[in-house]
Scaffold this motif. Structure first.
Motif, mmCIF file in Angstrom:
data_model
loop_
_atom_site.group_PDB
_atom_site.id
_atom_site.type_symbol
_atom_site.label_atom_id
_atom_site.label_comp_id
_atom_site.label_asym_id
_atom_site.label_seq_id
_atom_site.Cartn_x
_atom_site.Cartn_y
_atom_site.Cartn_z
ATOM 1 N N VAL A 1 0.842 -1.206 0.000
ATOM 2 C CA VAL A 1 0.000 0.000 0.000
ATOM 3 C C VAL A 1 0.861 1.234 0.000
ATOM 4 C CG1 VAL A 1 -1.786 1.241 1.266
ATOM 5 C CG2 VAL A 1 -1.832 -1.263 1.185
ATOM 6 N N ARG A 2 1.963 1.183 0.733
ATOM 7 C CA ARG A 2 2.878 2.329 0.790
ATOM 8 C C ARG A 2 3.395 2.675 -0.610
ATOM 9 N NH1 ARG A 2 7.508 0.476 4.136
ATOM 10 N NH2 ARG A 2 8.231 2.629 3.824
ATOM 11 N N LEU A 3 3.690 1.647 -1.418
ATOM 12 C CA LEU A 3 4.220 1.906 -2.768
ATOM 13 C C LEU A 3 3.174 2.597 -3.625
ATOM 14 C CD1 LEU A 3 6.481 1.562 -4.874
ATOM 15 C CD2 LEU A 3 5.463 -0.649 -5.472
ATOM 16 N N PHE A 4 1.895 2.121 -3.517
ATOM 17 C CA PHE A 4 0.846 2.759 -4.310
ATOM 18 C C PHE A 4 0.695 4.223 -3.933
ATOM 19 C CE2 PHE A 4 -1.285 -1.649 -4.563
ATOM 20 C CZ PHE A 4 -0.450 -1.985 -5.616
ATOM 21 N N ALA A 5 0.778 4.482 -2.602
ATOM 22 C CA ALA A 5 0.640 5.868 -2.147
ATOM 23 C C ALA A 5 1.777 6.719 -2.684
ATOM 24 C CB ALA A 5 0.599 5.910 -0.622
ATOM 25 N N ALA A 6 3.008 6.166 -2.672
ATOM 26 C CA ALA A 6 4.164 6.919 -3.172
ATOM 27 C C ALA A 6 4.056 7.154 -4.670
ATOM 28 C CB ALA A 6 5.455 6.176 -2.840
ATOM 29 N N LEU A 7 3.529 6.166 -5.392
ATOM 30 C CA LEU A 7 3.352 6.331 -6.835
ATOM 31 C C LEU A 7 2.347 7.425 -7.137
ATOM 32 C CD1 LEU A 7 3.345 2.597 -8.074
ATOM 33 C CD2 LEU A 7 5.061 4.345 -8.563
ATOM 34 N N GLU A 8 1.254 7.479 -6.324
ATOM 35 C CA GLU A 8 0.242 8.504 -6.551
ATOM 36 C C GLU A 8 0.790 9.886 -6.232
ATOM 37 O OE1 GLU A 8 -3.158 7.455 -4.288
ATOM 38 O OE2 GLU A 8 -3.724 5.754 -5.578
ATOM 39 N N GLU A 9 1.655 9.969 -5.214
ATOM 40 C CA GLU A 9 2.244 11.272 -4.864
ATOM 41 C C GLU A 9 3.320 11.689 -5.854
ATOM 42 O OE1 GLU A 9 3.665 10.978 -0.935
ATOM 43 O OE2 GLU A 9 1.671 10.706 -0.021
ATOM 44 N N GLY A 10 3.886 10.710 -6.601
ATOM 45 C CA GLY A 10 4.919 11.035 -7.604
ATOM 46 C C GLY A 10 6.258 11.385 -6.998
ATOM 47 N N ASP A 11 6.545 10.789 -5.856
ATOM 48 C CA ASP A 11 7.824 11.051 -5.188
ATOM 49 C C ASP A 11 8.798 9.927 -5.543
ATOM 50 O OD1 ASP A 11 9.950 11.627 -3.593
ATOM 51 O OD2 ASP A 11 8.814 11.656 -1.697
ATOM 52 N N PRO A 12 9.742 10.119 -6.513
ATOM 53 C CA PRO A 12 10.647 9.046 -6.934
ATOM 54 C C PRO A 12 11.505 8.504 -5.795
ATOM 55 C CG PRO A 12 10.706 10.846 -8.509
ATOM 56 C CD PRO A 12 9.954 11.356 -7.317
ATOM 57 N N ALA A 13 12.012 9.388 -4.944
ATOM 58 C CA ALA A 13 12.885 8.928 -3.872
ATOM 59 C C ALA A 13 12.140 8.002 -2.934
ATOM 60 C CB ALA A 13 13.465 10.122 -3.109
ATOM 61 N N GLU A 14 10.896 8.367 -2.596
ATOM 62 C CA GLU A 14 10.103 7.547 -1.695
ATOM 63 C C GLU A 14 9.715 6.228 -2.372
ATOM 64 O OE1 GLU A 14 8.359 6.621 1.938
ATOM 65 O OE2 GLU A 14 9.730 8.227 1.340
ATOM 66 N N VAL A 15 9.403 6.313 -3.682
ATOM 67 C CA VAL A 15 9.038 5.096 -4.413
ATOM 68 C C VAL A 15 10.179 4.078 -4.364
ATOM 69 C CG1 VAL A 15 8.587 4.149 -6.708
ATOM 70 C CG2 VAL A 15 7.368 6.183 -5.932
ATOM 71 N N TYR A 16 11.420 4.519 -4.668
ATOM 72 C CA TYR A 16 12.554 3.593 -4.694
ATOM 73 C C TYR A 16 12.937 3.150 -3.299
ATOM 74 C CZ TYR A 16 13.443 3.768 -9.676
ATOM 75 O OH TYR A 16 13.339 3.605 -11.025
ATOM 76 N N ILE B 1 10.788 2.644 -0.783
ATOM 77 C CA ILE B 1 9.827 1.603 -0.402
ATOM 78 C C ILE B 1 10.085 0.334 -1.199
ATOM 79 C CG2 ILE B 1 7.376 0.989 -0.416
ATOM 80 C CD1 ILE B 1 6.768 3.975 -0.001
ATOM 81 N N ALA B 2 10.311 0.483 -2.520
ATOM 82 C CA ALA B 2 10.575 -0.699 -3.347
ATOM 83 C C ALA B 2 11.831 -1.423 -2.892
ATOM 84 C CB ALA B 2 10.701 -0.301 -4.810
ATOM 85 N N GLY B 3 12.883 -0.649 -2.504
ATOM 86 C CA GLY B 3 14.109 -1.270 -2.024
ATOM 87 C C GLY B 3 13.893 -2.045 -0.749
ATOM 88 N N ASP B 4 12.978 -1.568 0.098
ATOM 89 C CA ASP B 4 12.676 -2.293 1.331
ATOM 90 C C ASP B 4 11.902 -3.568 1.054
ATOM 91 O OD1 ASP B 4 13.949 -0.328 2.763
ATOM 92 O OD2 ASP B 4 12.097 0.806 3.174
ATOM 93 N N GLU B 5 11.047 -3.523 0.047
ATOM 94 C CA GLU B 5 10.179 -4.660 -0.222
ATOM 95 C C GLU B 5 10.859 -5.751 -1.052
ATOM 96 O OE1 GLU B 5 7.248 -5.175 0.912
ATOM 97 O OE2 GLU B 5 6.770 -3.229 1.824
#
Length: 541
Positions: A71-86, A88-92
């Motif tokens: 869910v965190r990744l979807f939220a980051a994708l919707e916000e368009g924050d690349p740093a947060e997206v990567y 979260i993805a790196g953690d997962e």
């Protein structure tokens, strides 16, 4: 049918049949074996590669499924924050054997990672443009290949990230390929699996299977599309098999054929022995007669037999013995002759031993200052100098079809027109004398003891024939022209060729001459007209 025919037919039949059979069997076996081995090798390599692809595909699907639950990744994708997206993805993600990962947004654009991102180091420019996302509802993993500037090859697996059947992004995982990979990507080889000499010929091939020849060695190849139906750049896997082993098998085949042929020859020899027992006594007689001939008894003669073939053999042997006896008699005659052309005429029976009148050109050539040269020298050294000198002149005489009549100390007497005329004898004589003079000058360049020669030439009627005793005779010529040639030679200075009027008249078209004052010569009552050859206007024969 004669015995010889039967024997030859038996030997040839055995050798041909056994050799042909072994060759046929070995060739078929060799061809089938290589065909099966190569085809099986290609099939196993293809199967192994395809099986190896299943693991990274399954891993990519699992990682994409893991991200799809975040869910965190979807939220980051919707916000368009690349740093947060990567982050979260790196953690997962669990990268494992993957070197890096990249994320695409819902529109297929690459989301750039930050410098401190755990997405892995990779030059996004190496992706060669945008990576198109898969269509919605398609869970199949798409994959392709990319080559970086340092020559590294990566397999890229793109798995859609879906949320309730809606594609919200794409996960791209990069797996390094071994450097020994043999992949053709966009018309170029990536990886080092294919030797450099084979690359250009393979790139020129359009067929999926075939043969190429490089440096004299044949290679078989096969290629197939790795990502058929992918939207990524097409990549082909290629495998090459050298047929050098086939050459080795062919050499082995040759050895087998030789062994079989040897066995056939042994068998043929046995058959030949059985068939030739009836020849034992005649052959023994033939061996005994051959030994007699070797000892010099040419009077031996084989008796007739009851076998047609042996009768012919005996007749041939008897004729051979008679021929050897005749040759021995010829040999005794030839020992009395020094020049090979005279010997040939004697063998052919064209020399009249009683003498005959012939038109002959006589050449005398001797060394100027020979007395001073030989005075005080070791005779062995003098002979060595003369032999070297005479060898060079003899080769020229034979080249111009002259006959060396005799060697007399430092002088050489040459005949043109006897015992055989080749036409234009006077011209041949002058050319020969001129070339001998040139050759002597050439030899003087490196000679420790330079020699200078003078030459006299006279043409006219002489008596030619064998003169001497019954046990020993010499072929020679007698007449005034012989004496004249000798006197002209004595009158010639070093480097001069002096010819008489008759020779001058016969060679006017090919020789330039300087007219000399009439020469007073010993043995001649009147002064003799003569001239000196200064050059040749034509060297044609």
């Amino acid at each position: 049918m004669t015995f010889r025919t039967k024997l030859l037919q038996a030997i040839l039949a055995i050798v041909v049949v056994t050799t042909a059979a072994s060759l046929l069997i070995a060739q078929r076996q060799n061809a089938v074996l290589f065909q099966n081995v190569v085809n099986q090798l290609f099939a196993e390599q293809m199967k192994s590669f395809q099986q190896a692809q299943q693991l990274p595909i399954q891993a990519a699907q699992a990682e994409a499924g893991r991200l799809a639950k975040s869910v965190r990744l979807f939220a980051a994708l919707e916000e368009g924050d690349p740093a947060e997206v990567y982050k979260i993805a790196g953690d997962e993600l669990r990268l494992g054997e993957f070197a890096f990962f990249r994320l695409l947004d819902a529109k297929g654009g690459v989301i750039p990672p930050g410098e401190d991102s755990r997405a892995g180091a990779f030059d996004d420019a190496g992706l060669h443009g945008e990576w198109p996302p898969r269509g919605e509802g398609q869970a199949k993993v798409d994959f392709g290949f990319v080559s970086t500037q340092d020559g590294s090859v990566y397999q890229l697996l793109a798995s859609p990230i879906t949320n309730f059947d809606e594609t919200v992004g794409t996960l791209i995982l990069g797996q390094p390929m071994p450097r020994e990979s043999s992949i053709i990507l966009q018309g170029k080889f990536v990886g080092e699996g294919i030797p450099a000499p084979l690359r250009e010929p393979l790139l020129a091939q359009q067929d999926s299977t075939g043969r190429i020849k490089v440096d004299g060695v044949e290679h078989r190849f096969t290629r197939f599309r790795l990502n058929e139906g992918s939207r990524y750049p097409p990549a082909d896997w290629i495998s090459v098999f050298s047929m050098a082993g086939l050459r080795q098998q062919q050499r082995t085949l040759a050895v087998r054929i030789l062994l079989i042929g040897a066995a056939a020859l042994v068998l043929a020899a046995v058959v030949g022995v059985l068939l030739s027992r009836q020849l034992a006594r005649p052959v023994a007689d033939l061996v005994h007669a051959a030994q007699k001939v070797r000892e010099g008894d040419y009077a031996v003669s084989l008796p007739p037999t009851n076998t047609v073939e042996l009768n012919k053999l005996g007749t041939a042997f008897n004729e051979m013995a008679a021929g050897l006896a005749l040759r021995d008699r010829y040999h005794s005659v030839l020992q009395q002759v020094t020049d090979p052309r005279v010997a040939e005429e004697l063998v052919q029976g064209r020399v009249k031993l009683g003498g005959e009148l012939r038109e002959v050109t006589v050449v005398f050539c001797d060394i100027r200052g020979y007395t001073a040269l030989s005075a005080g020298r070791d005779p062995v050294e003098v002979i060595g100098i003369l032999n070297h000198h005479m060898t060079a002149l003899t080769a020229i005489v034979q080249k111009h079809r002259g006959v060396i009549n005799q060697f007399a100390g430092d002088a050489i007497m040459i005949l043109f027109g006897a015992p055989k005329s080749y036409g234009n004898d006077a011209e041949h004589a002058v050319r020969c004398a001129w070339e001998m003079m040139q050759e002597r000058e050439r030899l003087n360049i490196d000679a420790k003891e330079p020699l200078r020669i003078g030459t006299g030439i006279a043409t006219g009627k002489v008596v030619a024939g064998c003169i001497g005793a019954e046990s020993r005779s010499d072929y020679t010529v007698v007449g005034e022209k012989v004496n004249l040639a000798a006197r002209l030679c004595s009158a010639a200075s070093a480097g001069q060729i002096i010819i008489d009027a008759e020779t001058r008249a016969l060679t006017a078209a090919m020789a330039e001459c300087e007219t000399l004052p009439p020469l007073t010569l010993k043995g001649f009552a009147q002064p003799v007209p003569a001239c000196r050859v200064t050059s040749l206007t034509s060297m044609s024969s």
